[in-house]
Enzyme design. Structure first.
Site, PDB file in Angstrom:
ATOM      1  N   GLY A   1       0.846  -1.202   0.000  1.00  0.00           N
ATOM      2  CA  GLY A   1       0.000   0.000   0.000  1.00  0.00           C
ATOM      3  C   GLY A   1       0.874   1.241   0.000  1.00  0.00           C
ATOM      4  O   GLY A   1       1.930   1.251   0.630  1.00  0.00           O
TER       5      GLY A   1
ATOM      6  N   ARG B   1       0.795  -4.693  -5.411  1.00  0.00           N
ATOM      7  CA  ARG B   1       1.200  -5.990  -4.864  1.00  0.00           C
ATOM      8  C   ARG B   1       1.585  -6.841  -6.067  1.00  0.00           C
ATOM      9  O   ARG B   1       1.162  -6.549  -7.187  1.00  0.00           O
ATOM     10  CB  ARG B   1       0.061  -6.566  -4.053  1.00  0.00           C
ATOM     11  CG  ARG B   1      -0.097  -5.653  -2.818  1.00  0.00           C
ATOM     12  CD  ARG B   1      -1.218  -5.907  -1.955  1.00  0.00           C
ATOM     13  NE  ARG B   1      -1.073  -5.033  -0.783  1.00  0.00           N
ATOM     14  CZ  ARG B   1      -1.835  -3.971  -0.536  1.00  0.00           C
ATOM     15  NH1 ARG B   1      -2.780  -3.623  -1.368  1.00  0.00           N
ATOM     16  NH2 ARG B   1      -1.647  -3.260   0.554  1.00  0.00           N
ATOM     17  N   CYS B   2       2.398  -7.824  -5.862  1.00  0.00           N
ATOM     18  CA  CYS B   2       2.889  -8.643  -6.978  1.00  0.00           C
ATOM     19  C   CYS B   2       2.938 -10.081  -6.483  1.00  0.00           C
ATOM     20  O   CYS B   2       3.928 -10.505  -5.883  1.00  0.00           O
ATOM     21  CB  CYS B   2       4.272  -8.120  -7.386  1.00  0.00           C
ATOM     22  SG  CYS B   2       5.115  -9.147  -8.595  1.00  0.00           S
TER      23      CYS B   2
ATOM     24  N   ASP C   1       6.015  -5.115   5.798  1.00  0.00           N
ATOM     25  CA  ASP C   1       6.652  -6.406   6.094  1.00  0.00           C
ATOM     26  C   ASP C   1       6.673  -7.345   4.894  1.00  0.00           C
ATOM     27  O   ASP C   1       7.666  -8.032   4.663  1.00  0.00           O
ATOM     28  CB  ASP C   1       6.023  -7.071   7.331  1.00  0.00           C
ATOM     29  CG  ASP C   1       4.541  -7.351   7.157  1.00  0.00           C
ATOM     30  OD1 ASP C   1       3.920  -6.724   6.269  1.00  0.00           O
ATOM     31  OD2 ASP C   1       4.005  -8.185   7.894  1.00  0.00           O
TER      32      ASP C   1
ATOM     33  N   THR D   1       4.488   2.126   5.658  1.00  0.00           N
ATOM     34  CA  THR D   1       3.135   1.572   5.819  1.00  0.00           C
ATOM     35  C   THR D   1       2.383   2.396   6.854  1.00  0.00           C
ATOM     36  O   THR D   1       2.960   2.752   7.880  1.00  0.00           O
ATOM     37  CB  THR D   1       3.159   0.088   6.254  1.00  0.00           C
ATOM     38  OG1 THR D   1       1.831  -0.280   6.665  1.00  0.00           O
ATOM     39  CG2 THR D   1       4.114  -0.206   7.379  1.00  0.00           C
ATOM     40  N   ILE D   2       1.114   2.665   6.555  1.00  0.00           N
ATOM     41  CA  ILE D   2       0.328   3.441   7.532  1.00  0.00           C
ATOM     42  C   ILE D   2      -0.025   2.587   8.753  1.00  0.00           C
ATOM     43  O   ILE D   2      -0.414   3.116   9.778  1.00  0.00           O
ATOM     44  CB  ILE D   2      -0.979   4.007   6.916  1.00  0.00           C
ATOM     45  CG1 ILE D   2      -1.899   2.875   6.420  1.00  0.00           C
ATOM     46  CG2 ILE D   2      -0.679   5.007   5.814  1.00  0.00           C
ATOM     47  CD1 ILE D   2      -3.329   3.327   6.148  1.00  0.00           C
ATOM     48  N   ASP D   3       0.113   1.262   8.621  1.00  0.00           N
ATOM     49  CA  ASP D   3      -0.429   0.368   9.655  1.00  0.00           C
ATOM     50  C   ASP D   3       0.377   0.332  10.955  1.00  0.00           C
ATOM     51  O   ASP D   3      -0.149  -0.059  11.993  1.00  0.00           O
ATOM     52  CB  ASP D   3      -0.530  -1.072   9.106  1.00  0.00           C
ATOM     53  CG  ASP D   3      -1.398  -1.150   7.861  1.00  0.00           C
ATOM     54  OD1 ASP D   3      -2.206  -0.234   7.638  1.00  0.00           O
ATOM     55  OD2 ASP D   3      -1.246  -2.128   7.102  1.00  0.00           O
TER      56      ASP D   3
ATOM     57  N   ASP E   1       2.735  -1.780  11.686  1.00  0.00           N
ATOM     58  CA  ASP E   1       2.790  -3.174  12.125  1.00  0.00           C
ATOM     59  C   ASP E   1       4.196  -3.769  12.040  1.00  0.00           C
ATOM     60  O   ASP E   1       4.361  -4.991  12.035  1.00  0.00           O
ATOM     61  CB  ASP E   1       1.790  -4.027  11.321  1.00  0.00           C
ATOM     62  CG  ASP E   1       2.012  -3.914   9.812  1.00  0.00           C
ATOM     63  OD1 ASP E   1       2.853  -3.096   9.378  1.00  0.00           O
ATOM     64  OD2 ASP E   1       1.333  -4.632   9.067  1.00  0.00           O
TER      65      ASP E   1
ATOM     66  N   ARG F   1      -5.331  -2.470   8.611  1.00  0.00           N
ATOM     67  CA  ARG F   1      -5.239  -3.925   8.364  1.00  0.00           C
ATOM     68  C   ARG F   1      -5.393  -4.696   9.664  1.00  0.00           C
ATOM     69  O   ARG F   1      -6.367  -4.531  10.353  1.00  0.00           O
ATOM     70  CB  ARG F   1      -3.922  -4.242   7.668  1.00  0.00           C
ATOM     71  CG  ARG F   1      -4.047  -5.418   6.722  1.00  0.00           C
ATOM     72  CD  ARG F   1      -2.731  -5.748   6.103  1.00  0.00           C
ATOM     73  NE  ARG F   1      -2.770  -5.583   4.666  1.00  0.00           N
ATOM     74  CZ  ARG F   1      -1.747  -5.811   3.873  1.00  0.00           C
ATOM     75  NH1 ARG F   1      -0.598  -6.167   4.378  1.00  0.00           N
ATOM     76  NH2 ARG F   1      -1.857  -5.648   2.586  1.00  0.00           N
TER      77      ARG F   1
ATOM     78  N   ARG G   1      -4.647   7.288   3.665  1.00  0.00           N
ATOM     79  CA  ARG G   1      -3.462   6.829   2.951  1.00  0.00           C
ATOM     80  C   ARG G   1      -3.010   7.849   1.910  1.00  0.00           C
ATOM     81  O   ARG G   1      -1.824   7.976   1.633  1.00  0.00           O
ATOM     82  CB  ARG G   1      -3.784   5.499   2.281  1.00  0.00           C
ATOM     83  CG  ARG G   1      -2.716   4.491   2.470  1.00  0.00           C
ATOM     84  CD  ARG G   1      -3.114   3.122   2.051  1.00  0.00           C
ATOM     85  NE  ARG G   1      -3.376   3.000   0.639  1.00  0.00           N
ATOM     86  CZ  ARG G   1      -3.715   1.852   0.048  1.00  0.00           C
ATOM     87  NH1 ARG G   1      -3.834   0.758   0.779  1.00  0.00           N
ATOM     88  NH2 ARG G   1      -3.946   1.791  -1.220  1.00  0.00           N
TER      89      ARG G   1
HETATM   90  P1  ADP Z   1       3.358  -4.606   2.657  1.00  0.00           P
HETATM   91  O1  ADP Z   1       4.724  -4.535   2.095  1.00  0.00           O
HETATM   92  O2  ADP Z   1       2.731  -3.265   2.812  1.00  0.00           O
HETATM   93  O3  ADP Z   1       3.260  -5.471   3.902  1.00  0.00           O
HETATM   94  P2  ADP Z   1       2.142  -6.771   1.180  1.00  0.00           P
HETATM   95  O4  ADP Z   1       2.113  -7.710   2.345  1.00  0.00           O
HETATM   96  O5  ADP Z   1       0.928  -6.723   0.330  1.00  0.00           O
HETATM   97  O6  ADP Z   1       2.423  -5.280   1.566  1.00  0.00           O
HETATM   98  O7  ADP Z   1       3.417  -7.196   0.294  1.00  0.00           O
HETATM   99  C1  ADP Z   1       3.791  -6.431  -0.824  1.00  0.00           C
HETATM  100  C2  ADP Z   1       4.466  -7.295  -1.833  1.00  0.00           C
HETATM  101  O8  ADP Z   1       5.676  -7.836  -1.291  1.00  0.00           O
HETATM  102  C3  ADP Z   1       3.691  -8.522  -2.282  1.00  0.00           C
HETATM  103  O9  ADP Z   1       2.689  -8.237  -3.223  1.00  0.00           O
HETATM  104  C4  ADP Z   1       4.806  -9.347  -2.887  1.00  0.00           C
HETATM  105  O10 ADP Z   1       5.180  -8.827  -4.141  1.00  0.00           O
HETATM  106  C5  ADP Z   1       5.953  -9.089  -1.913  1.00  0.00           C
HETATM  107  N1  ADP Z   1       5.987 -10.160  -0.893  1.00  0.00           N
HETATM  108  C6  ADP Z   1       5.193 -10.301   0.178  1.00  0.00           C
HETATM  109  N2  ADP Z   1       5.495 -11.414   0.886  1.00  0.00           N
HETATM  110  C7  ADP Z   1       6.518 -12.001   0.221  1.00  0.00           C
HETATM  111  C8  ADP Z   1       7.283 -13.207   0.425  1.00  0.00           C
HETATM  112  N3  ADP Z   1       7.051 -14.020   1.469  1.00  0.00           N
HETATM  113  N4  ADP Z   1       8.244 -13.492  -0.470  1.00  0.00           N
HETATM  114  C9  ADP Z   1       8.484 -12.680  -1.527  1.00  0.00           C
HETATM  115  N5  ADP Z   1       7.802 -11.543  -1.769  1.00  0.00           N
HETATM  116  C10 ADP Z   1       6.828 -11.198  -0.918  1.00  0.00           C
HETATM  117  O1  F6P Z   2      -1.328  -1.869   4.410  1.00  0.00           O
HETATM  118  C1  F6P Z   2      -1.886  -0.622   4.118  1.00  0.00           C
HETATM  119  C2  F6P Z   2      -3.381  -0.729   3.889  1.00  0.00           C
HETATM  120  O2  F6P Z   2      -3.871   0.562   3.619  1.00  0.00           O
HETATM  121  C3  F6P Z   2      -4.161  -1.352   5.050  1.00  0.00           C
HETATM  122  O3  F6P Z   2      -4.406  -0.442   6.080  1.00  0.00           O
HETATM  123  C4  F6P Z   2      -5.411  -1.804   4.338  1.00  0.00           C
HETATM  124  O4  F6P Z   2      -6.011  -2.887   5.001  1.00  0.00           O
HETATM  125  C5  F6P Z   2      -4.892  -2.226   2.994  1.00  0.00           C
HETATM  126  O5  F6P Z   2      -3.665  -1.555   2.786  1.00  0.00           O
HETATM  127  C6  F6P Z   2      -5.830  -1.908   1.864  1.00  0.00           C
HETATM  128  O6  F6P Z   2      -5.280  -2.372   0.687  1.00  0.00           O
HETATM  129  P1  F6P Z   2      -5.868  -2.076  -0.756  1.00  0.00           P
HETATM  130  O7  F6P Z   2      -5.288  -0.790  -1.228  1.00  0.00           O
HETATM  131  O8  F6P Z   2      -5.417  -3.218  -1.574  1.00  0.00           O
HETATM  132  O9  F6P Z   2      -7.363  -1.988  -0.625  1.00  0.00           O
END
Ligand code: ADP
Ligand code: F6P
Length: 353
Positions: free
Chosen positions: A11, A78-79, A109, A131-133, A135, A177, A284
């Site tokens: 995000g 996200r990917c 994370d 991240t705004i969360d 976490d 989240r 956000r």
């Molecule tokens: P954030 O970074 O905000 O926690 P996400 O959890 O959606 O957001 O993760 C963002 C991106 O990081 C995922 O869409 C993916 O591309 C990559 N990612 C997440 N977890 C893994 C993992 N275990 N191994 C490799 N890439 C990851």
């Molecule tokens: O991780 C940041 C965040 O804004 C969370 O607070 C929320 O749950 C999520 O992303 C929303 O994701 P999306 O933009 O995919 O709706």
């Protein structure tokens, strides 16, 4: 280290642009060409029809003016393919083809998990928490959290003004989240009477009892602040049975929401009108507060300096107000501690000393 890359992933978060600008400024300072990778890890997979949609040489003057803008100049996404080792090999090949020797990953994370996997494949990475969360346990600050709290606080303040004028309660949902920090801090900042978070199991009956207590004390304008993830820790409740038996239209299987909770509370609290608001994405996409931008500025410098000095596999954070760095793996092992003491204080739950 010759050329480096920077990407934003997950995000978007206010302050990411300040970090991108700082990475560009410091890459220029250390004489390292910089490539911006678009839409998180997607840009490294080179699936766009035009290479310019995936990768962009970042000149300092292109990003000089973005520091105070919300969102992320590089786009984010996200990917899911990145969870698959085959696609990560494609990413490594892209980096080798482009002669990019190191990466700055700005994200949460999940993005750091991706960075850790890249480090294992020999790509030096540095993570900047975005991240705004809030976490990420290892750091006191993440880009965007302070801004998100500020936006929620302003929203709740406005809501409390109108609640006061009408003498009616309000349910406000904050994004975050699985983490209740944004909701909790905004509840503290506004003097809200009730806060509900994913970290603590709760029931609708309990919230109604607390609200009834407030109404009984002569405060019918109480605010119930919800964290987005609070439904995860809610004790089972037959919303459909309850609402339909109270003459309210409801469809079986409908998910709980702030609006539905307001409707239930109205019926459990003497038919007092209860309204609801979801703060949502305004949190956000807001202009970053100074603290987030300033952290982006310093984190960008530290990230580039580390890569320049040949130090990698690190994430940047703050401890006791100072910017520091530590190993990605250890950082991700740390467990987030929720402020139960503040939660109890807001909800007026007395704990024996
Ligand atoms: P954030 O970074 O905000 O926690 P996400 O959890 O959606 O957001 O993760 C963002 C991106 O990081 C995922 O869409 C993916 O591309 C990559 N990612 C997440 N977890 C893994 C993992 N275990 N191994 C490799 N890439 C990851
Ligand atoms: O991780 C940041 C965040 O804004 C969370 O607070 C929320 O749950 C999520 O992303 C929303 O994701 P999306 O933009 O995919 O709706």
């Amino acid at each position: 280290m010759r050329k480096i890359g920077v990407l934003t992933s997950g995000g978007d978060a206010p302050g990411m642009n300040a970090a991108i600008m700082s990475v560009a400024k410091n890459a220029a300072r250390f004489g390292m060409p910089l490539v911006g990778i678009k839409r998180g890890y997607n840009g490294l997979l080179r699936r766009s029809t035009s290479i310019y949609d995936d990768l962009q040489e970042l000149q300092l003057d292109t990003v000089l003016d973005i520091a105070d803008q919300p969102g992320t100049y590089l786009r984010t996404a996200r990917c899911t393919e990145f969870l698959d080792p085959k696609w990560r090999e494609v990413a490594v090949k892209t980096l080798h083809d482009m002669e990019i020797d190191g990466l700055v990953v700005i994200g949460g994370d999940g993005s750091f998990q991706g960075a850790m996997r890249m480090c294992e494949l020999g790509i030096p990475c540095i993570g900047i928490p975005g991240t705004i969360d809030n976490d990420l346990a290892y750091t006191e600050m993440t880009l965007g959290y302070e801004t998100a709290v500020q936006v929620c606080t302003e929203a709740i303040r406005s809501i409390r003004a109108t609640s006061r004028s009408h003498d009616r309660p309000h349910v406000v949902e904050c994004m975050g989240r699985h983490c209740g920090d944004v909701a909790l801090k905004a509840a503290c900042a506004t003097g809200a009477e009730i806060v509900v978070v994913p970290e603590v199991e709760w029931s609708i009956e309990e919230v109604a009892a607390r609200l009834n207590k407030q109404i009984g004390k002569g405060n019918p304008r109480a605010t119930v602040v919800l964290a987005e993830g609070c439904w995860e820790s809610m004790k089972p409740f037959d919303m459909y049975g309850f609402l339909t038996s109270h003459g309210k239209q409801c469809f079986e299987g409908e998910p709980m929401s702030a609006e539905r909770l307001a409707s239930i509370l109205k019926r459990m609290c003497g038919m007092i009108e209860v309204r609801s608001t979801v703060v949502g994405y305004t949190q956000r996409g807001a202009l970053p507060v100074a603290k987030d931008s300033a952290f982006g500025f310093e984190a960008g410098y530290v990230a580039v300096k580390l890569l320049h000095d040949g130090i990698s596999n690190q994430v940047i954070g703050t401890r006791q107000g100072r910017v520091f760095h530590m190993g990605i793996e250890e950082a991700l092992k740390e467990k987030h501690t929720f402020r139960h003491d503040l939660y109890n204080l807001v909800n007026d739950i007395r704990i024996a000393d």
